[in-house]
Design a protein around this motif. Sequence first.
Motif, short mmCIF file in Angstrom:
data_model
loop_
_atom_site.label_atom_id
_atom_site.label_comp_id
_atom_site.label_asym_id
_atom_site.label_seq_id
_atom_site.Cartn_x
_atom_site.Cartn_y
_atom_site.Cartn_z
N TYR A 248 22.59 40.93 46.33
CA TYR A 248 23.87 40.27 46.57
C TYR A 248 24.89 41.35 46.95
N SER A 249 26.08 40.91 47.35
CA SER A 249 27.17 41.82 47.69
C SER A 249 28.21 41.83 46.59
N MET A 250 28.87 42.97 46.41
CA MET A 250 29.93 43.09 45.41
C MET A 250 31.22 43.57 46.08
N ASP A 251 32.35 43.07 45.58
CA ASP A 251 33.66 43.50 46.05
C ASP A 251 34.53 43.70 44.82
N ALA A 252 34.94 44.94 44.56
CA ALA A 252 35.66 45.24 43.32
C ALA A 252 37.08 45.70 43.61
N ASN A 253 38.01 45.27 42.78
CA ASN A 253 39.37 45.81 42.78
C ASN A 253 39.92 45.73 41.36
N LEU A 254 41.20 46.03 41.19
CA LEU A 254 41.78 46.09 39.86
C LEU A 254 41.74 44.73 39.16
N LEU A 255 41.87 43.65 39.91
CA LEU A 255 41.93 42.32 39.31
C LEU A 255 40.55 41.75 39.00
N HIS A 256 39.54 42.05 39.84
CA HIS A 256 38.28 41.37 39.64
C HIS A 256 37.12 42.07 40.36
N ILE A 257 35.93 41.61 40.06
CA ILE A 257 34.75 41.91 40.87
C ILE A 257 34.17 40.56 41.30
N SER A 258 33.86 40.46 42.60
CA SER A 258 33.21 39.24 43.09
C SER A 258 31.79 39.57 43.52
N TYR A 259 30.89 38.63 43.29
CA TYR A 259 29.48 38.77 43.68
C TYR A 259 29.14 37.58 44.57
N GLU A 260 28.63 37.88 45.77
CA GLU A 260 28.32 36.80 46.71
C GLU A 260 27.11 37.17 47.56
N GLY A 261 26.56 36.19 48.24
CA GLY A 261 25.49 36.41 49.19
C GLY A 261 24.13 36.60 48.54
N GLY A 262 23.13 36.78 49.38
CA GLY A 262 21.78 37.02 48.89
C GLY A 262 21.28 35.89 48.02
N ILE A 263 20.74 36.25 46.87
CA ILE A 263 20.16 35.24 45.98
C ILE A 263 21.21 34.29 45.42
N LEU A 264 22.49 34.71 45.46
CA LEU A 264 23.54 33.85 44.93
C LEU A 264 23.92 32.73 45.90
N GLU A 265 23.40 32.77 47.11
CA GLU A 265 23.70 31.71 48.07
C GLU A 265 23.06 30.38 47.67
N ASP A 266 22.11 30.45 46.75
CA ASP A 266 21.55 29.23 46.18
C ASP A 266 22.41 28.83 44.99
N PRO A 267 23.19 27.75 45.09
CA PRO A 267 24.11 27.40 43.99
C PRO A 267 23.39 27.02 42.70
N ASN A 268 22.06 26.82 42.75
CA ASN A 268 21.29 26.46 41.57
C ASN A 268 20.65 27.68 40.90
N TYR A 269 20.89 28.87 41.48
CA TYR A 269 20.29 30.08 40.92
C TYR A 269 21.20 30.66 39.84
N ALA A 270 20.66 30.92 38.66
CA ALA A 270 21.41 31.52 37.56
C ALA A 270 21.29 33.04 37.65
N PRO A 271 22.40 33.76 37.85
CA PRO A 271 22.31 35.22 38.01
C PRO A 271 21.84 35.90 36.71
N ASP A 272 21.16 37.03 36.89
CA ASP A 272 20.73 37.83 35.74
C ASP A 272 21.95 38.40 35.03
N ASP A 273 21.80 38.61 33.75
CA ASP A 273 22.91 39.17 32.98
C ASP A 273 23.25 40.58 33.43
#
Length: 478
Positions: free
Chosen positions: A274-299
Amino acid sequence: MYPNLYYLVDDLFGVKLNGLKLINSFGFFVAIAFVASGYVLYLELKRKEALGQFSAKEEKIIIGAPASIGDLVTNFIFGYLFGYKIVGAFTIENALNNTQAFILSLDGNIGAGIAVGAFMVYLKWREKDKEKLAKPETRILTVWPHDRVGEVVLQAALWGFLGAKIFHNLENIDDLINDPIGSLISFSGLTFYGGLILATIGVIVYIRKHNIRVIHFADAMAPTMLFAYALMPNVKIIAPWREWDLLSREKLMRYADQHGIPVDGAKRKGPAPYSMDANLLHISYEGGILEDPNYAPDDSMWRLTVSPEKAPNKPQIIELTYKQGDVVAIDGVRMSPAKVLTHLNTLGGQHGIGRLDKVENRYVGMKSRGCYETPGGTILLSGHRAIESITLDREVLALKEDLMPRYARLVYNGYWFSPERELLQGLIDASQATANGKVRLKLYKGTIMCVGRESKTDSLFDTRIATFDDDGGAYNQA
Protein backbone atom coordinates in the motif's frame (compact mmCIF):
# COMPACT_ATOMS: atom_id res chain seq x y z
CA MET A 1 1.61 27.95 -4.49
CA TYR A 2 -0.38 30.69 -2.77
CA PRO A 3 -2.87 32.27 -5.21
CA ASN A 4 -1.67 35.74 -4.24
CA LEU A 5 0.74 37.48 -1.85
CA TYR A 6 -2.02 38.21 0.70
CA TYR A 7 -1.98 34.62 1.94
CA LEU A 8 1.83 34.38 1.86
CA VAL A 9 2.30 37.49 4.02
CA ASP A 10 -0.54 36.42 6.33
CA ASP A 11 1.00 32.96 6.91
CA LEU A 12 4.57 34.25 7.31
CA PHE A 13 3.95 37.37 9.40
CA GLY A 14 0.32 37.22 10.53
CA VAL A 15 -0.35 40.55 8.78
CA LYS A 16 -3.50 40.91 6.68
CA LEU A 17 -2.93 43.44 3.87
CA ASN A 18 -6.02 43.28 1.69
CA GLY A 19 -4.38 45.05 -1.23
CA LEU A 20 -1.88 42.21 -1.65
CA LYS A 21 -4.71 40.14 -3.12
CA LEU A 22 -4.07 42.18 -6.27
CA ILE A 23 -0.64 40.59 -6.67
CA ASN A 24 -0.95 37.10 -8.11
CA SER A 25 1.85 34.85 -6.79
CA PHE A 26 2.62 33.35 -10.18
CA GLY A 27 2.66 36.78 -11.79
CA PHE A 28 4.86 38.16 -9.01
CA PHE A 29 7.53 35.51 -9.54
CA VAL A 30 7.24 35.90 -13.31
CA ALA A 31 7.95 39.61 -12.81
CA ILE A 32 11.00 38.78 -10.69
CA ALA A 33 12.16 36.40 -13.42
CA PHE A 34 11.76 39.18 -16.03
CA VAL A 35 13.82 41.60 -13.93
CA ALA A 36 16.55 39.01 -13.28
CA SER A 37 16.60 38.00 -16.94
CA GLY A 38 16.79 41.64 -17.97
CA TYR A 39 19.89 42.10 -15.81
CA VAL A 40 21.54 39.02 -17.34
CA LEU A 41 20.67 40.32 -20.83
CA TYR A 42 22.20 43.69 -19.93
CA LEU A 43 25.49 42.05 -18.92
CA GLU A 44 25.54 39.76 -21.96
CA LEU A 45 24.90 42.63 -24.39
CA LYS A 46 27.72 44.67 -22.86
CA ARG A 47 30.04 41.68 -23.20
CA LYS A 48 29.15 41.25 -26.86
CA GLU A 49 29.49 44.99 -27.48
CA ALA A 50 33.06 44.76 -26.18
CA LEU A 51 33.67 41.91 -28.67
CA GLY A 52 32.51 44.16 -31.52
CA GLN A 53 29.35 42.18 -32.32
CA PHE A 54 27.10 45.21 -31.80
CA SER A 55 27.44 48.87 -32.69
CA ALA A 56 25.85 51.98 -31.25
CA LYS A 57 23.16 54.05 -32.94
CA GLU A 58 22.89 57.83 -32.85
CA GLU A 59 19.54 59.36 -32.04
CA LYS A 60 18.39 62.95 -31.81
CA ILE A 61 16.76 64.06 -28.59
CA ILE A 62 15.43 67.40 -27.38
CA ILE A 63 16.50 68.41 -23.87
CA GLY A 64 15.63 71.39 -21.72
CA ALA A 65 11.97 71.57 -22.72
CA PRO A 66 9.42 72.04 -19.93
CA ALA A 67 6.84 69.36 -19.18
CA SER A 68 4.11 69.37 -21.80
CA ILE A 69 0.40 69.34 -21.07
CA GLY A 70 0.31 65.82 -22.50
CA ASP A 71 3.02 64.65 -20.09
CA LEU A 72 1.21 66.11 -17.09
CA VAL A 73 -2.20 64.76 -18.11
CA THR A 74 -0.77 61.28 -18.76
CA ASN A 75 0.97 61.23 -15.38
CA PHE A 76 -2.18 62.37 -13.61
CA ILE A 77 -4.28 59.65 -15.27
CA PHE A 78 -1.83 56.90 -14.34
CA GLY A 79 -1.46 58.28 -10.81
CA TYR A 80 -5.20 58.62 -10.37
CA LEU A 81 -5.86 55.05 -11.52
CA PHE A 82 -3.13 53.73 -9.23
CA GLY A 83 -4.44 55.59 -6.18
CA TYR A 84 -8.09 54.94 -7.00
CA LYS A 85 -7.67 51.17 -7.40
CA ILE A 86 -4.47 50.09 -5.62
CA VAL A 87 -4.84 52.31 -2.56
CA GLY A 88 -8.57 51.60 -2.68
CA ALA A 89 -7.86 47.89 -2.45
CA PHE A 90 -6.13 48.47 0.90
CA THR A 91 -8.80 50.79 2.26
CA ILE A 92 -12.10 49.28 1.08
CA GLU A 93 -13.22 46.34 3.21
CA ASN A 94 -13.68 43.06 1.28
CA ALA A 95 -12.75 44.87 -1.93
CA LEU A 96 -10.69 41.96 -3.16
CA ASN A 97 -12.82 38.99 -2.21
CA ASN A 98 -13.30 38.95 -5.97
CA THR A 99 -10.20 40.68 -7.37
CA GLN A 100 -11.28 40.70 -10.99
CA ALA A 101 -14.71 42.12 -10.17
CA PHE A 102 -13.14 44.90 -8.07
CA ILE A 103 -10.62 45.94 -10.71
CA LEU A 104 -13.24 46.01 -13.45
CA SER A 105 -15.79 47.82 -11.26
CA LEU A 106 -16.16 51.55 -10.60
CA ASP A 107 -15.31 51.08 -6.91
CA GLY A 108 -12.21 52.82 -5.58
CA ASN A 109 -10.81 55.58 -3.38
CA ILE A 110 -11.41 58.94 -5.09
CA GLY A 111 -9.37 60.91 -2.55
CA ALA A 112 -6.38 58.61 -2.93
CA GLY A 113 -6.71 58.76 -6.71
CA ILE A 114 -6.60 62.57 -6.77
CA ALA A 115 -3.74 62.68 -4.25
CA VAL A 116 -1.56 60.15 -6.10
CA GLY A 117 -2.41 61.74 -9.47
CA ALA A 118 -1.40 65.18 -8.22
CA PHE A 119 1.82 63.75 -6.77
CA MET A 120 2.69 62.13 -10.11
CA VAL A 121 2.07 65.45 -11.90
CA TYR A 122 4.40 67.19 -9.43
CA LEU A 123 7.14 64.59 -9.94
CA LYS A 124 6.96 64.96 -13.72
CA TRP A 125 6.99 68.76 -13.51
CA ARG A 126 9.91 68.68 -11.04
CA GLU A 127 11.88 66.30 -13.26
CA LYS A 128 11.47 68.50 -16.33
CA ASP A 129 12.01 71.72 -14.37
CA LYS A 130 15.45 70.52 -13.22
CA GLU A 131 16.47 69.94 -16.87
CA LYS A 132 14.82 73.09 -18.26
CA LEU A 133 17.00 75.37 -20.37
CA ALA A 134 16.38 78.92 -21.52
CA LYS A 135 16.14 77.50 -25.03
CA PRO A 136 15.57 73.75 -25.63
CA GLU A 137 18.46 72.08 -27.50
CA THR A 138 18.67 69.19 -29.95
CA ARG A 139 21.49 66.81 -29.11
CA ILE A 140 22.89 63.62 -30.55
CA LEU A 141 22.69 60.68 -28.16
CA THR A 142 24.69 57.47 -28.64
CA VAL A 143 22.51 54.48 -27.78
CA TRP A 144 23.92 50.97 -27.35
CA PRO A 145 21.82 47.79 -27.38
CA HIS A 146 22.32 47.37 -23.64
CA ASP A 147 20.65 50.78 -23.15
CA ARG A 148 17.45 49.32 -24.61
CA VAL A 149 17.14 46.39 -22.19
CA GLY A 150 14.30 48.04 -20.26
CA GLU A 151 12.26 48.51 -23.42
CA VAL A 152 13.04 44.96 -24.58
CA VAL A 153 11.82 43.50 -21.28
CA LEU A 154 8.67 45.62 -21.52
CA GLN A 155 8.05 44.42 -25.09
CA ALA A 156 8.57 40.79 -24.07
CA ALA A 157 6.23 41.11 -21.09
CA LEU A 158 3.48 42.89 -23.02
CA TRP A 159 3.50 40.64 -26.10
CA GLY A 160 4.08 37.55 -23.97
CA PHE A 161 0.95 38.22 -21.94
CA LEU A 162 -1.12 39.00 -25.05
CA GLY A 163 0.18 35.87 -26.80
CA ALA A 164 -0.61 33.66 -23.84
CA LYS A 165 -4.12 35.10 -23.66
CA ILE A 166 -4.80 34.89 -27.40
CA PHE A 167 -3.60 31.30 -27.75
CA HIS A 168 -5.59 30.22 -24.70
CA ASN A 169 -8.78 31.59 -26.22
CA LEU A 170 -8.00 29.97 -29.57
CA GLU A 171 -7.59 26.62 -27.80
CA ASN A 172 -10.86 27.16 -25.92
CA ILE A 173 -12.93 28.70 -28.68
CA ASP A 174 -16.23 27.45 -27.23
CA ASP A 175 -15.63 29.34 -23.97
CA LEU A 176 -14.73 32.44 -25.98
CA ILE A 177 -17.97 32.23 -27.99
CA ASN A 178 -20.10 31.63 -24.88
CA ASP A 179 -18.50 34.43 -22.83
CA PRO A 180 -16.29 36.64 -25.07
CA ILE A 181 -15.89 39.51 -22.60
CA GLY A 182 -15.15 37.28 -19.60
CA SER A 183 -12.69 35.14 -21.58
CA LEU A 184 -10.76 38.15 -22.88
CA ILE A 185 -10.48 40.19 -19.68
CA SER A 186 -10.24 37.45 -17.04
CA PHE A 187 -6.94 37.10 -15.16
CA SER A 188 -6.85 33.34 -15.67
CA GLY A 189 -6.37 31.34 -18.85
CA LEU A 190 -2.82 31.76 -20.14
CA THR A 191 -1.09 29.43 -22.60
CA PHE A 192 2.68 29.41 -22.08
CA TYR A 193 3.84 28.63 -25.62
CA GLY A 194 1.55 31.31 -27.03
CA GLY A 195 3.33 33.85 -24.88
CA LEU A 196 6.73 32.64 -26.11
CA ILE A 197 5.68 32.87 -29.76
CA LEU A 198 4.23 36.38 -29.65
CA ALA A 199 6.93 37.71 -27.30
CA THR A 200 9.62 36.45 -29.67
CA ILE A 201 7.94 38.11 -32.65
CA GLY A 202 7.47 41.37 -30.73
CA VAL A 203 11.10 41.52 -29.58
CA ILE A 204 12.44 40.70 -33.08
CA VAL A 205 10.33 43.48 -34.64
CA TYR A 206 11.58 45.92 -31.98
CA ILE A 207 15.30 45.14 -32.35
CA ARG A 208 15.13 45.14 -36.16
CA LYS A 209 13.52 48.57 -35.97
CA HIS A 210 16.60 49.75 -34.07
CA ASN A 211 19.09 48.03 -36.42
CA ILE A 212 20.24 45.43 -33.92
CA ARG A 213 21.45 42.18 -35.50
CA VAL A 214 18.95 39.45 -34.65
CA ILE A 215 21.38 36.53 -34.64
CA HIS A 216 23.73 38.09 -32.09
CA PHE A 217 20.84 39.39 -30.00
CA ALA A 218 19.26 35.90 -29.98
CA ASP A 219 22.57 34.50 -28.72
CA ALA A 220 22.60 37.10 -25.96
CA MET A 221 18.98 36.29 -25.10
CA ALA A 222 19.66 32.57 -24.61
CA PRO A 223 20.90 32.88 -21.00
CA THR A 224 17.84 34.91 -20.07
CA MET A 225 15.49 32.27 -21.47
CA LEU A 226 17.20 29.63 -19.36
CA PHE A 227 18.15 31.68 -16.34
CA ALA A 228 18.95 28.62 -14.23
CA TYR A 229 21.46 27.50 -16.83
CA ALA A 230 23.02 30.96 -16.85
CA LEU A 231 23.69 30.63 -13.12
CA MET A 232 24.74 26.96 -13.24
CA PRO A 233 25.46 25.76 -16.80
CA ASN A 234 26.10 22.16 -15.70
CA VAL A 235 22.81 21.75 -13.85
CA LYS A 236 20.77 18.68 -14.80
CA ILE A 237 17.01 18.64 -14.38
CA ILE A 238 15.41 15.27 -13.61
CA ALA A 239 11.62 14.99 -13.81
CA PRO A 240 10.89 11.28 -13.16
CA TRP A 241 7.14 11.28 -13.69
CA ARG A 242 7.56 13.06 -17.04
CA GLU A 243 10.68 11.36 -18.40
CA TRP A 244 10.76 7.90 -16.84
CA ASP A 245 8.44 4.96 -17.09
CA LEU A 246 7.79 4.83 -13.33
CA LEU A 247 4.02 4.65 -13.41
CA SER A 248 3.30 2.45 -10.37
CA ARG A 249 4.49 1.74 -6.84
CA GLU A 250 5.93 -1.59 -7.95
CA LYS A 251 8.16 0.04 -10.59
CA LEU A 252 9.29 2.68 -8.12
CA MET A 253 10.19 0.08 -5.49
CA ARG A 254 12.01 -2.05 -8.09
CA TYR A 255 14.01 0.99 -9.20
CA ALA A 256 14.88 1.78 -5.57
CA ASP A 257 16.09 -1.80 -5.04
CA GLN A 258 18.22 -1.75 -8.20
CA HIS A 259 19.92 1.51 -7.29
CA GLY A 260 20.35 0.99 -3.56
CA ILE A 261 17.90 3.73 -2.56
CA PRO A 262 16.66 3.21 1.02
CA VAL A 263 12.88 3.16 1.29
CA ASP A 264 10.78 3.03 4.44
CA GLY A 265 9.35 -0.45 4.60
CA ALA A 266 12.45 -2.20 3.25
CA LYS A 267 11.62 -5.27 5.34
CA ARG A 268 8.56 -5.87 3.21
CA LYS A 269 8.15 -9.13 1.36
CA GLY A 270 7.10 -8.86 -2.26
CA PRO A 271 5.68 -5.70 -3.88
CA ALA A 272 4.62 -2.64 -1.88
CA PRO A 273 1.31 -3.58 -0.21
CA TYR A 274 0.00 0.00 0.00
CA SER A 275 1.01 3.67 -0.12
CA MET A 276 1.61 5.93 2.87
CA ASP A 277 1.39 9.71 3.20
CA ALA A 278 2.55 11.20 6.50
CA ASN A 279 2.41 14.69 7.97
CA LEU A 280 2.06 16.29 11.40
CA LEU A 281 -1.70 15.71 11.55
CA HIS A 282 -1.96 12.16 10.26
CA ILE A 283 -0.72 9.19 8.28
CA SER A 284 -2.91 7.87 5.48
CA TYR A 285 -2.67 4.38 3.97
CA GLU A 286 -4.19 3.74 0.55
CA GLY A 287 -3.90 1.61 -2.56
CA GLY A 288 -2.66 -1.92 -3.09
CA ILE A 289 -4.31 -4.48 -0.86
CA LEU A 290 -6.36 -1.73 0.80
CA GLU A 291 -8.27 -1.12 -2.43
CA ASP A 292 -10.46 -4.05 -1.39
CA PRO A 293 -12.86 -2.45 1.13
CA ASN A 294 -13.43 -5.89 2.70
CA TYR A 295 -9.75 -6.44 3.48
CA ALA A 296 -8.76 -6.01 7.14
CA PRO A 297 -5.26 -4.46 7.34
CA ASP A 298 -2.57 -6.14 9.43
CA ASP A 299 -1.83 -4.55 12.77
CA SER A 300 1.77 -4.03 11.59
CA MET A 301 0.54 -1.35 9.14
CA TRP A 302 -0.20 1.22 11.83
CA ARG A 303 2.77 3.47 12.65
CA LEU A 304 1.58 6.06 15.16
CA THR A 305 -0.69 4.00 17.40
CA VAL A 306 -0.56 0.75 19.32
CA SER A 307 -3.48 -1.61 19.07
CA PRO A 308 -6.17 -0.71 21.64
CA GLU A 309 -5.88 -4.27 22.95
CA LYS A 310 -2.18 -3.68 23.68
CA ALA A 311 -2.63 -0.20 25.14
CA PRO A 312 -1.90 0.37 28.86
CA ASN A 313 -4.43 -1.05 31.32
CA LYS A 314 -4.30 2.18 33.31
CA PRO A 315 -6.08 5.25 31.90
CA GLN A 316 -4.36 8.64 31.64
CA ILE A 317 -6.09 11.95 32.34
CA ILE A 318 -4.84 15.06 30.56
CA GLU A 319 -5.90 18.70 30.87
CA LEU A 320 -6.21 20.96 27.82
CA THR A 321 -6.32 24.75 28.20
CA TYR A 322 -8.28 26.60 25.50
CA LYS A 323 -8.07 30.19 24.33
CA GLN A 324 -10.57 31.22 21.65
CA GLY A 325 -10.95 27.61 20.56
CA ASP A 326 -7.22 26.80 20.35
CA VAL A 327 -5.27 24.61 22.76
CA VAL A 328 -2.51 26.74 24.27
CA ALA A 329 -1.37 24.42 27.08
CA ILE A 330 -1.37 20.73 28.05
CA ASP A 331 -1.32 19.88 31.77
CA GLY A 332 -0.46 23.50 32.48
CA VAL A 333 2.56 23.61 30.16
CA ARG A 334 2.22 26.25 27.43
CA MET A 335 3.00 24.99 23.92
CA SER A 336 2.94 26.18 20.32
CA PRO A 337 0.31 24.64 18.02
CA ALA A 338 2.89 22.31 16.43
CA LYS A 339 4.14 21.13 19.83
CA VAL A 340 0.56 20.62 21.02
CA LEU A 341 -0.19 18.33 18.11
CA THR A 342 3.15 16.50 18.40
CA HIS A 343 2.62 15.85 22.11
CA LEU A 344 -0.98 14.70 21.63
CA ASN A 345 0.12 12.39 18.82
CA THR A 346 2.47 10.71 21.28
CA LEU A 347 -0.09 10.46 24.08
CA GLY A 348 -2.89 9.29 21.78
CA GLY A 349 -0.64 6.78 20.05
CA GLN A 350 0.33 5.23 23.38
CA HIS A 351 -3.34 4.63 24.19
CA GLY A 352 -4.40 3.34 20.75
CA ILE A 353 -6.43 6.43 19.89
CA GLY A 354 -7.07 7.80 16.40
CA ARG A 355 -7.37 4.84 14.02
CA LEU A 356 -9.91 5.19 11.22
CA ASP A 357 -10.90 2.93 8.32
CA LYS A 358 -13.27 4.66 5.89
CA VAL A 359 -14.56 4.80 2.34
CA GLU A 360 -14.35 8.32 0.89
CA ASN A 361 -16.35 9.94 -1.88
CA ARG A 362 -13.79 11.58 -4.15
CA TYR A 363 -14.49 14.89 -5.88
CA VAL A 364 -14.16 13.18 -9.28
CA GLY A 365 -17.01 10.76 -8.47
CA MET A 366 -15.28 7.54 -7.39
CA LYS A 367 -15.29 5.89 -3.98
CA SER A 368 -11.92 5.23 -2.38
CA ARG A 369 -11.02 3.26 0.74
CA GLY A 370 -8.35 4.62 3.04
CA CYS A 371 -7.03 3.99 6.55
CA TYR A 372 -5.91 6.88 8.73
CA GLU A 373 -4.08 7.50 11.99
CA THR A 374 -4.62 10.86 13.64
CA PRO A 375 -4.25 10.44 17.41
CA GLY A 376 -3.60 14.12 18.14
CA GLY A 377 -6.40 15.32 15.88
CA THR A 378 -8.88 12.91 17.47
CA ILE A 379 -8.05 14.20 20.95
CA LEU A 380 -8.31 17.81 19.81
CA LEU A 381 -11.75 17.19 18.30
CA SER A 382 -13.05 15.57 21.48
CA GLY A 383 -11.69 18.32 23.72
CA HIS A 384 -12.95 21.07 21.44
CA ARG A 385 -16.48 19.73 21.50
CA ALA A 386 -16.29 19.61 25.30
CA ILE A 387 -15.25 23.26 25.74
CA GLU A 388 -17.85 24.38 23.19
CA SER A 389 -20.58 22.49 25.06
CA ILE A 390 -20.42 24.97 27.97
CA THR A 391 -19.33 28.18 26.20
CA LEU A 392 -21.39 28.33 23.00
CA ASP A 393 -25.05 29.22 22.70
CA ARG A 394 -27.40 26.40 21.67
CA GLU A 395 -28.32 27.90 18.31
CA VAL A 396 -24.72 28.85 17.54
CA LEU A 397 -23.72 25.25 18.19
CA ALA A 398 -26.53 23.99 15.98
CA LEU A 399 -25.57 26.36 13.14
CA LYS A 400 -21.92 25.34 13.47
CA GLU A 401 -22.90 21.67 13.24
CA ASP A 402 -24.85 22.46 10.05
CA LEU A 403 -21.91 24.31 8.50
CA MET A 404 -19.20 21.88 9.54
CA PRO A 405 -19.73 19.25 6.79
CA ARG A 406 -20.00 21.99 4.15
CA TYR A 407 -16.74 23.54 5.36
CA ALA A 408 -15.06 20.11 5.42
CA ARG A 409 -16.25 19.40 1.89
CA LEU A 410 -14.79 22.68 0.61
CA VAL A 411 -11.40 21.92 2.14
CA TYR A 412 -11.46 18.28 1.00
CA ASN A 413 -12.21 19.33 -2.57
CA GLY A 414 -9.38 21.87 -2.62
CA TYR A 415 -11.32 25.12 -2.24
CA TRP A 416 -9.21 26.55 0.59
CA PHE A 417 -8.71 29.89 -1.15
CA SER A 418 -12.32 30.23 -2.29
CA PRO A 419 -14.46 33.19 -1.11
CA GLU A 420 -17.10 30.84 0.33
CA ARG A 421 -14.49 29.08 2.50
CA GLU A 422 -13.24 32.44 3.76
CA LEU A 423 -16.81 33.52 4.50
CA LEU A 424 -17.43 30.37 6.56
CA GLN A 425 -14.06 30.84 8.26
CA GLY A 426 -15.16 34.26 9.47
CA LEU A 427 -18.31 32.78 11.01
CA ILE A 428 -16.36 29.96 12.67
CA ASP A 429 -13.67 32.29 14.02
CA ALA A 430 -16.33 34.56 15.48
CA SER A 431 -17.97 31.60 17.21
CA GLN A 432 -14.72 30.77 18.99
CA ALA A 433 -14.38 34.08 20.84
CA THR A 434 -15.92 32.54 23.98
CA ALA A 435 -14.36 29.07 23.69
CA ASN A 436 -12.04 29.66 26.65
CA GLY A 437 -11.38 27.36 29.59
CA LYS A 438 -10.07 23.93 30.51
CA VAL A 439 -11.06 20.37 29.61
CA ARG A 440 -9.99 17.12 31.25
CA LEU A 441 -9.96 14.01 29.07
CA LYS A 442 -9.43 10.35 30.01
CA LEU A 443 -7.49 8.32 27.46
CA TYR A 444 -8.00 4.58 27.68
CA LYS A 445 -7.62 1.75 25.16
CA GLY A 446 -8.66 3.63 22.03
CA THR A 447 -11.33 5.73 23.74
CA ILE A 448 -11.58 9.32 24.94
CA MET A 449 -13.96 10.38 27.69
CA CYS A 450 -14.44 13.92 28.93
CA VAL A 451 -14.28 13.88 32.73
CA GLY A 452 -14.42 17.62 33.33
CA ARG A 453 -14.79 20.99 31.67
CA GLU A 454 -14.81 24.55 33.04
CA SER A 455 -14.67 28.15 31.88
CA LYS A 456 -14.31 30.83 34.54
CA THR A 457 -14.92 33.63 32.03
CA ASP A 458 -17.38 32.37 29.41
CA SER A 459 -19.36 29.42 30.77
CA LEU A 460 -23.09 29.47 29.99
CA PHE A 461 -23.69 26.61 32.41
CA ASP A 462 -25.59 27.88 35.45
CA THR A 463 -25.62 25.40 38.35
CA ARG A 464 -28.34 27.40 40.11
CA ILE A 465 -30.94 26.51 37.48
CA ALA A 466 -29.50 23.25 36.06
CA THR A 467 -30.59 21.25 39.11
CA PHE A 468 -33.23 18.71 40.10
CA ASP A 469 -33.32 20.21 43.57
CA ASP A 470 -35.21 23.30 44.68
CA ASP A 471 -33.61 26.21 42.81
CA GLY A 472 -35.08 28.79 45.18
CA GLY A 473 -36.77 30.60 42.31
CA ALA A 474 -33.56 31.06 40.28
CA TYR A 475 -35.25 29.80 37.12
CA ASN A 476 -38.20 31.84 35.93
CA GLN A 477 -40.82 29.39 34.68
CA ALA A 478 -42.88 32.13 32.99
